[in-house]
Design a protein around this motif. Structure first.
Motif, mmCIF file in Angstrom:
data_model
loop_
_atom_site.group_PDB
_atom_site.id
_atom_site.type_symbol
_atom_site.label_atom_id
_atom_site.label_comp_id
_atom_site.label_asym_id
_atom_site.label_seq_id
_atom_site.Cartn_x
_atom_site.Cartn_y
_atom_site.Cartn_z
ATOM 1 N N GLY A 1 74.391 44.860 -11.591
ATOM 2 C CA GLY A 1 73.312 43.872 -11.477
ATOM 3 C C GLY A 1 73.503 42.676 -12.386
ATOM 4 O O GLY A 1 74.414 42.612 -13.199
ATOM 5 N N GLY B 1 61.743 43.432 -12.037
ATOM 6 C CA GLY B 1 62.132 42.727 -13.266
ATOM 7 C C GLY B 1 61.276 43.127 -14.440
ATOM 8 O O GLY B 1 60.946 42.301 -15.291
ATOM 9 N N ASN C 1 62.905 46.847 -8.908
ATOM 10 C CA ASN C 1 63.040 45.534 -8.271
ATOM 11 C C ASN C 1 61.924 44.557 -8.640
ATOM 12 O O ASN C 1 61.673 43.602 -7.918
ATOM 13 C CB ASN C 1 63.140 45.667 -6.741
ATOM 14 C CG ASN C 1 63.873 44.470 -6.129
ATOM 15 O OD1 ASN C 1 64.666 43.815 -6.808
ATOM 16 N ND2 ASN C 1 63.595 44.166 -4.879
ATOM 17 N N GLN D 1 68.061 46.630 -8.387
ATOM 18 C CA GLN D 1 68.664 45.603 -9.241
ATOM 19 C C GLN D 1 70.021 46.046 -9.801
ATOM 20 O O GLN D 1 70.812 45.215 -10.241
ATOM 21 C CB GLN D 1 67.711 45.284 -10.408
ATOM 22 C CG GLN D 1 66.497 44.478 -10.017
ATOM 23 C CD GLN D 1 66.850 43.040 -9.711
ATOM 24 O OE1 GLN D 1 67.735 42.446 -10.320
ATOM 25 N NE2 GLN D 1 66.152 42.467 -8.742
ATOM 26 N N PHE E 1 67.782 39.785 -14.269
ATOM 27 C CA PHE E 1 67.044 39.885 -13.001
ATOM 28 C C PHE E 1 67.603 38.896 -11.987
ATOM 29 O O PHE E 1 67.751 37.713 -12.269
ATOM 30 C CB PHE E 1 65.553 39.602 -13.224
ATOM 31 C CG PHE E 1 64.746 39.712 -11.961
ATOM 32 C CD1 PHE E 1 64.386 40.951 -11.452
ATOM 33 C CD2 PHE E 1 64.372 38.570 -11.256
ATOM 34 C CE1 PHE E 1 63.655 41.056 -10.272
ATOM 35 C CE2 PHE E 1 63.640 38.663 -10.087
ATOM 36 C CZ PHE E 1 63.281 39.922 -9.596
#
Length: 1106
Positions: free
Chosen positions: A433, A107, A105, A65, A989
Motif C-alpha cells: 500500500g 484511512g 479502507n 489498503q 492512504f
C-alpha cells in the motif's frame, strides 16, 4: 576492583550547555571571511525511523489498503506499506500497545493500550495524528473488535463486560453486555476476562464472546440475552469463525483445538490436538503447550486452512517456536528463529462472510517479520524488502556519509546482490500500500554499521529510505576455532572477539579500514573480481608505553621500527619482570595477538577483500590496549591508529610499520606534563575500554600528580560481553574523553587528521601532514615525506618527523578540519578507485596511482595573507588556528557543565559549520571560522549510551543515531530539508475502491438466509440505549483536530460523506481529502441522519421493487 561509576560520566546531563559568545583572540584585519551561514539556515527535526520495531506487541493489516501496522511495548506505532513507505508514530503515554484494529479502507486505525486507553489515528495525512482518545477509569481493556464497515467498536474488559464505542465521535454508548447476564445464572464462578469478541459472519446481530475460563457465549444484540453457551474445561486463548457462520473453532491452554456447531452447545463436534501423541487405548492425548492463536480460513476449491501458533508437546525441549499450517490432511510445522508475538492470515476479501482465499501469513516475531506464501508448495517465505536486519548482530558503531561519489551505490549494490539467499517465494511482496514521496533531494547517502560479530553492513540511505547494499564479514580473516590454551592466554571476550570498534572509510578510493575490539586493524580494498588469497598479509605491532627504564626481557618484537624508550618494561616498578597469570602460555614475555589470523587460503568474492591485517600483540604479559582512534588516507597510502600507549602509522602499500611512537615521544622535549613512572600494579583492571577509567588503582593523592597512573586493557574479561551490554558506559575515545576533564587518566590518542598543510610555523609551502589529537587536549603535527608516485612509492620508505605542538584545548580532542583562505572546506587528498586485481601495464597503473593534489589556493604573497585555517574541537571548546602563523584567531567555549560526545565539521549547501552533540542532549551548530553559535536545541536528554556511541553528523544537514537496539533514527538540522520533508515522506492512504460484497444469490434473497444485517445505530444510539456512565471513561480530543473527521467516517455514512465532500470541494479528487476543512465537522451530523433515512427507506423493499 571498583565498579564503573556512571554518575561521574553523566554529571552534566541535566545542565544546559552554555552559549558564551566566541572570543576573537587574533588580529582582526586579515581574517574578514564573509560567512554565508545564518541561524535561519538551521532547524532541527526528526525525518524517519528505520529498522525492526523494538519489542513488538501487536499487529494489524488493512486488506484493501494493504498497509501493515505494528505496535510496541513502549507505545510506538510503525506503519509499513510498499518498500520505501513507512512511518513512525508514538503514543505520548508510552504504554504498551495491546491491540490494533484498522477501519478498513477508511484511512484510520484504532489502538488499545495497556493503560486502558483507546485511540483513533488518522492515516490520511503524511504524519498520522490522534483524532480522539478514550481513557477507561474503572475497567481494564483486554480485547477490542471492530466489524468491517461498522462504526461501533466493541471493547471487552478484565471484569468480563463489553462496552460499545462510536468510532466517529469516540463516545461510549449506554449499551453494555454485563458478564453476569452473559453466563448461566446458576454459575457461581466469574468467567474471567474477555479474550475474544466477534460477530457471526452471516448475522451481525449475533455476537460471540469468549471468556478466559473456557466459556463461549452467543449473544443476541437485539434481544439482549444469551442464545447459546458453550463450555469447555480448558482456558481459551482465541476463537475463529468458519465463513458460513455455522461453526467456530477455539484454541485452548492444553494444546487442543475444539470445533463447535453453533446450535450444539453440549460438547464440541471435534477436538484436535495438533502436536499431541494419540494413545492407542482411546484415552485423552498428552497435554501440550497452549495454542496461543488459531485462524480458520476457507477456500472455494479444496480444504480450509487451520493456522496456529504454539501447541507443541512439552517433551520438545529446545525446539524453536513454530507456526503450524493444517491444510486438509497435511500438517506443516514451520520453525521460527524467535518467539512468535502475533500472526495474521492475509486473505483476498475483507468480507468475513465470503470464502477467505488465504494467500499469505504475516508472522511477527520478537526480532523479525516473516511473511509465508501459502499458495506455493513447501510454504516458502517472501524476501523481506524492509531494512529490518540492522540488529542481526548488535550494532557497535556507525558512520554516515552524505553526498558520496555517484558510482558508489551501484558498485556496492552489484556486489551485494550476489550475496542474496535463494529459495524465496517468486511472488511480489504482499504489503504494497501507500505511495512514495515526491521529494527532489537526490544526493547519494550511505550509512555503514559495524556489528558485534565482526560484520560491516553498507546501507543506501538516499532520499530518506534505507536499503542494505552489501555485507562484509571481517571474522573470516581469523581462525574461529581457537585452542583451549590460546583462550587461556587471550582473555578476549568469548562472545564478541571480532566486534567492530571504529571504522574509517575513503568513499573516493573505496578503501575501508576497521579496528576490532581485539586490538586488530584490517585494511580492505574494493574489487569487482573474485580472488583467492593464499596468505593473508599480516603485520604485528608491539605498543607499550612505560617510563620506567628497564631492559627488555625479550630482545625486540618482530618489527624493525624505532624502539620505544622502554620497549619491554615489566608491570612492576622494580625487580625482575613478573608474568601474571593472565598470560599462562606467554611466560617468555609473549608476542601473542588476541586473535589468530587464518593460515589457510581465503576465497574472497567480489566486494571488499582484505589487503592487510595489523595486530597489536601482548607485551610482557600485558594485553594490548584498546584502539581509541583510527584514520586512513588513500592518497598517502597510510593508516594510523592510536591507543593509550601511543600511535602507529602503517604503510599499507609496502605492508610495513612506518612509525611506532609512545605519546610522550610525540612531544619530544616540549612535553607540558610532569610525568612520573607508573605506580606498582595493585589490581589490574581488564576493561575492554568499557569501564570508567577514572577508577584506577592509584590513590587520590597519586592521581593528582600522575595522569598516567591508570592502565587500560583491551581484551575484556572472560564472560563479559562488552558490546552487547555496553549501553551503560561510554566506549572508544569517549571513555577517555569523559575522564580527561579531571586530567586523571593516561593520555590516549583520540583523533587524527591527514592533510596537505603547513607543517611548521612560518612554512611557505604545503606538505603532507598528520595532525594528532590527544585526550588531554593537545594537537600535535607530524610531517610526512612520501616517495614519488609509481614504482618509487613501492620501494622507498615513508619518512615521518614530529614537528611539535600546534595548539592545546580544554578536554579531549574530538575533531579537526582545514579550511582554505576563503573559508571553504579542504577535503583531504585521495586516490581515485582502481581495480586492484587487474595486473595492468606499468604505465596505465602509474597513471591511475598518481596522487591527486589537494585543491588549495595559497595566495601569492605569504607574508600578509594566511593560507589556511585549522578548526579544532575538543569535548569542551573549539578553536580556529590560522596557518602557517599558528595563531589562534577564534575560540569558543561550547559547554562548561557537560561535554561533547560527537563533533563534525560539515558542509551545508550554504557553507561550512561545526555540528556538536552534547551529553546533556543539546545539538549545536557553530559557524566557521568565526565560531558564532547558529543553533542550540535541547534535543533529547541522553538516557542511554547507545546514542552516545552511534550518533553521527554528516554533510548537508543530516544526522543519525541508534534509538533502540534495532532501530535507526535519522534527523536533520537543515532548514531546507525540514521544508521539503513533507514532500519527501510517503503517503500511507491511497484512494481504493472497496471490493463488492459477496453476491447473496437469487434464492437466498427471495427466501431469506445469507448474511443478516443489523441496524447498530438504532441499537447502540443514545435514544434506545441511553447515555453511558460518565465515570466509566474520559473522552480526550486528539491533536488531529478538525482535519481529523476525514479518517473517521465509516460504513454507509462514510460513503455518503465522501460523496458530499467531493461535491463541496467542486470535484476534487479523493486523493486531496487531506485538505478537508471544518465544513465536514459541521455537516457530519446531517450526513449521518441522511444515511439513516435512506437505509430505512430501502430496508423493506424487495429486489423487484427497485
Amino acid at each position: 576492583m571498583k565498579k564503573f561509576n556512571i554518575r561521574k560520566v553523566l554529571d552534566g546531563l541535566k545542565e544546559v550547555s552554555s552559549s558564551t559568545p566566541s572570543v576573537q583572540v587574533g588580529p582582526q584585519e586579515n581574517h574578514l571571511i564573509q560567512e554565508t551561514l545564518q541561524s535561519d539556515h538551521f532547524q532541527l527535526c526528526k525525518t524517519v525511523r528505520h529498522g525492526f520495531p523494538y519489542q513488538p506487541s501487536s499487529m494489524a493489516f488493512d486488506p484493501v489498503q494493504k498497509i501493515l501496522a505494528i505496535g510496541t511495548q513502549s507505545g510506538a506505532l510503525r506503519l509499513f506499506g510498499r518498500p520505501g513507505v513507512e512511518c513512525y508514530c508514538q503514543h505520548e503515554s508510552g504504554a504498551a500497545v495491546i491491540q490494533l484494529q484498522f477501519l478498513i479502507n477508511e484511512g484510520a486505525l484504532v489502538s488499545a493500550l495497556a493503560d486502558d486507553s483507546v485511540h483513533l489515528w488518522n492515516l490520511r495525512q503524511k504524519r498520522p495524528a490522534i483524532l480522539h482518545s478514550l481513557k477507561f477509569n474503572k475497567e481494564r481493556i483486554t480485547f477490542c473488535h471492530l466489524p468491517f464497515q461498522s462504526k461501533w467498536l466493541y471493547i471487552g474488559t478484565e471484569r468480563g463486560n463489553i462496552h460499545t464505542v462510536n468510532v466517529e465521535s469516540f463516545m461510549l454508548s449506554g449499551y453494555v453486555i454485563m458478564w453476569n447476564k452473559a453466563i448461566e445464572l446458576s454459575s457461581k464462578a466469574h468467567p474471567g476476562p474477555v479474550v475474544h469478541i466477534s460477530d457471526n459472519p452471516m448475522d451481525e446481530g449475533k455476537l460471540i464472546i469468549g471468556f478466559e475460563s473456557g466459556i463461549v457465549v452467543m449473544w443476541d444484540l437485539k434481544s439482549k440475552k444469551a442464545d447459546y453457551r458453550y463450555t469447555y474445561d480448558e482456558a481459551i486463548h482465541s476463537v475463529a469463525w468458519h465463513h458460513e457462520g455455522k461453526q467456530f473453532i477455539c484454541s485452548h491452554s492444553d494444546g487442543t483445538l475444539t470445533i463447535w456447531n453453533i446450535r450444539v452447545q453440549g460438547k464440541p463436534i471435534q477436538t484436535i490436538t495438533p502436536h499431541g501423541k494419540q494413545p492407542k487405548d482411546g484415552k485423552k492425548p498428552e497435554p501440550c503447550k497452549p495454542i496461543l492463536k488459531v485462524e480458520y480460513k476457507t477456500t472455494r476449491i479444496g480444504e480450509p486452512f487451520i493456522i496456529l501458533s504454539g501447541g507443541l508437546s512439552y517433551d520438545t525441549v529446545g525446539r524453536r517456536p513454530c507456526l503450524t499450517v493444517m491444510h486438509g490432511k497435511s500438517t506443516a510445522v514451520l520453525e521460527m528463529d524467535y518467539p512468535i508475538v502475533d500472526f495474521l492470515t492475509l486473505c483476498e476479501t475483507p468480507y468475513s462472510n465470503d470464502f477467505q482465499e488465504p494467500y499469505a501469513v504475516v508472522v511477527l516475531l520478537e526480532k523479525d517479520l516473516v511473511v509465508i506464501d501459502l499458495a506455493q508448495n513447501g510454504y516458502p517465505i517472501f524476501e523481506n524488502p524492509y531494512p529490518l536486519t540492522i540488529h542481526e548482530s548488535p550494532v557497535t558503531c556507525c558512520e554516515y556519509f552524505a553526498d558520496c561519489p555517484g558510482d558508489l551505490i551501484p558498485a556496492l549494490y552489484s556486489v551485494g546482490s550476489r550475496q542474496k539467499r535463494q529459495g524465496y517465494s517468486k511472488k511480489e511482496w504482499p504489503i504494497s500500500g501507500g505511495n512514495w514521496g515526491q521529494g527532489t533531494q537526490s544526493y547519494p547517502e550511505i550509512i555503514i554499521t559495524g556489528h558485534a560479530d565482526g560484520t560491516v553492513k553498507f546501507w543506501d540511505a538516499s532520499a530518506i529510505m534505507l536499503q542494505v547494499l552489501y555485507k562484509l564479514k571481517t571474522a573470516k580473516v581469523f581462525d574461529r576455532n581457537r585452542s583451549k590454551e590460546d583462550k587461556g592466554s587471550t582473555e578476549a571476550s568469548d562472545e564478541d572477539p571480532f566486534a567492530i570498534q571504529i571504522m574509517a572509510w575513503c568513499p573516493e578510493s573505496r578503501i575501508l579500514c576497521v579496528a576490532g575490539v581485539s586490538a586488530n586493524v584490517i585494511i580492505y580494498r574494493f574489487s569487482k573480481l573474485e580472488v583467492t588469497t593464499e596468505v593473508v598479509q599480516l603485520v604485528e605491532v608491539r605498543m607499550q608505553y612505560e617510563l620506567n627504564d628497564i631492559e627488555s626481557p625479550d630482545g625486540g618484537g618482530g618489527e624493525q621500527t624505532p624502539a620505544l624508550p622502554t620497549p619491554g618494561a615489566s608491570p612492576q616498578t622494580s625487580g625482575p619482570p613478573s608474568h601474571p597469570s593472565t598470560s599462562s602460555n606467554n611466560s617468555d614475555g609473549g608476542n601473542m595477538p588476541c586473535l589468530k589470523v587464518r593460515s589457510t587460503p581465503l576465497k574472497q568474492s567480489a566486494g571488499y577483500q582484505v589487503d592487510l591485517v595489523v595486530q597489536l600483540v601482548w607485551v610482557s604479559g600485558e594485553p594490548p590496549q584498546q584502539i581509541t582512534s583510527l584514520a586512513l588516507n588513500s592518497s598517502y597510502g597510510l593508516v594510523v591508529f592510536g591507543n593509550s600507549n601511543g600511535l602507529a602509522v602503517v604503510d599499507y602499500i609496502q605492508k610495513t610499520v612506518v612509525l611506532n611512537l609512545g605519546t610522550v615521544e610525540l612531544y619530544g622535549s616540549n612535553d607540558p606534563y610532569q610525568r612520573q613512572p607508573r605506580s606498582p600494579r595493585k589490581t589490574r583492571q581488564p576493561s575492554g575500554g568499557l569501564c570508567d577509567i577514572n577508577e584506577g588503582s592509584a590513590t587520590s593523592e597519586d592521581r593528582c600528580k600522575s595522569p598516567t597512573s591508570v592502565l587500560l586493557s583491551v581484551c575484556p574479561p572472560r564472560g563479559a560481553n562488552p558490546l552487547d551490554h555496553r549501553d551503560n558506559s561510554f566506549s572508544r575515545s569517549r571513555s577517555s574523553s569523559v575522564t580527561s576533564i579531571d586530567k586523571e587518566a593516561r593520555e590516549a590518542i583520540s583523533s587524527f587528521y591527514f592533510s596537505d598543510t603547513f607543517a611548521r610555523k612560518g612554512d611557505s609551502s604545503l606538505t603532507p601532514c598528520l595532525y594528532v589529537g590527544t585526550t588531554l587536549g593537545t594537537v600535535l603535527a607530524l610531517a610526512l615525506t612520501l616517495p614519488p608516485a609509481g614504482e618509487q612509492r613501492q620501494l622507498q620508505p615513508v619518512i615521518i618527523s614530529p614537528t611539535g605542538m600546534l595548539v592545546r584545548l580544554k578536554g579531549s580532542i574530538m575533531r579537526m578540519a582545514l579550511l582554505d583562505s576563503t573559508g571553504l572546506m579542504l577535503p583531504p587528498a585521495f586516490e581515485p578507485w582502481f581495480e586492484p586485481n587487474v595486473t595492468a601495464d606499468g604505465e596505465e597503473r602509474e597513471k591511475v596511482r598518481k596522487r591527486r593534489p589537494v585543491s588549495v589556493s595559497p595566495s601569492t604573497s605569504q607574508d600578509l595573507n594566511e593560507s589556511q585555517y585549522a578548526v579544532v574541537c575538543s569535548e569542551k571548546q573549539a578553536k580556529v588556528i590560522s596557518l602557517p602563523s599558528q595563531t589562534c584567531i577564534y575560540k569558543h567555549s561550547i559547554t562548561e557543565a557537560s561535554f561533547i560526545l560527537r563533533a563534525d565539521v560539515v558542509q551545508m549547501s550554504q557553507g561550512v559549520c561545526l555540528a556538536c552533540f552534547c551529553a546533556n542532549g543539546h545539538i549545536m551548530t557553530l559557524s566557521v571560522p568565526g565560531l558564532r553559535p547558529l543553533m542550540d536545541v535541547n534535543y533529547l536528554p541522553l538516557t542511554d549510551m547507545r546514542i552516545a556511541r552511534t550518533f553521527c553528523f554528516t554533510n548537508l544537514g543530516q544526522a543519525m543515531y541508534l534509538c533502540s537496539p534495532t532501530e535507526v533514527q535519522r534527523i536533520t538540522y537543515s532548514q531546507d530539508t525540514c521544508e521539503n520533508l513533507q514532500e519527501m515522506l510517503g503517503e500511507l492512504f491511497t484512494p481504493v475502491e472497496t471490493p463488492e460484497a459477496p453476491n447473496r444469490g437469487f434464492f437466498k434473497g427471495l427466501f431469506g438466509g445469507g448474511a443478516q444485517s443489523l441496524d447498530r445505530e438504532e441499537l447502540f444510539g443514545e435514544i434506545s440505549s441511553g447515555k453511558a456512565s460518565r465515570s466509566l471513561a474520559q473522552h480526550i480530543p486528539g491533536p488531529g483536530g478538525i482535519e481529523g473527521m476525514k479518517g473517521a467516517a465509516s460504513g454507509i455514512v462514510g460513503d455518503l460523506a465522501r460523496a458530499r465532500i467531493a461535491l463541496d470541494e467542486r470535484g476534487q479528487k479523493l486523493g486531496e481529502l487531506d485538505e478537508r476543512t471544518a465544513a465536514m465537522m459541521a455537516s457530519a451530523d446531517s450526513f449521518s441522519k441522511h444515511a439513516h433515512e435512506m437505509m430505512l427507506k430501502c430496508k423493506d423493499k424487495k429486489w423487484y421493487q427497485f
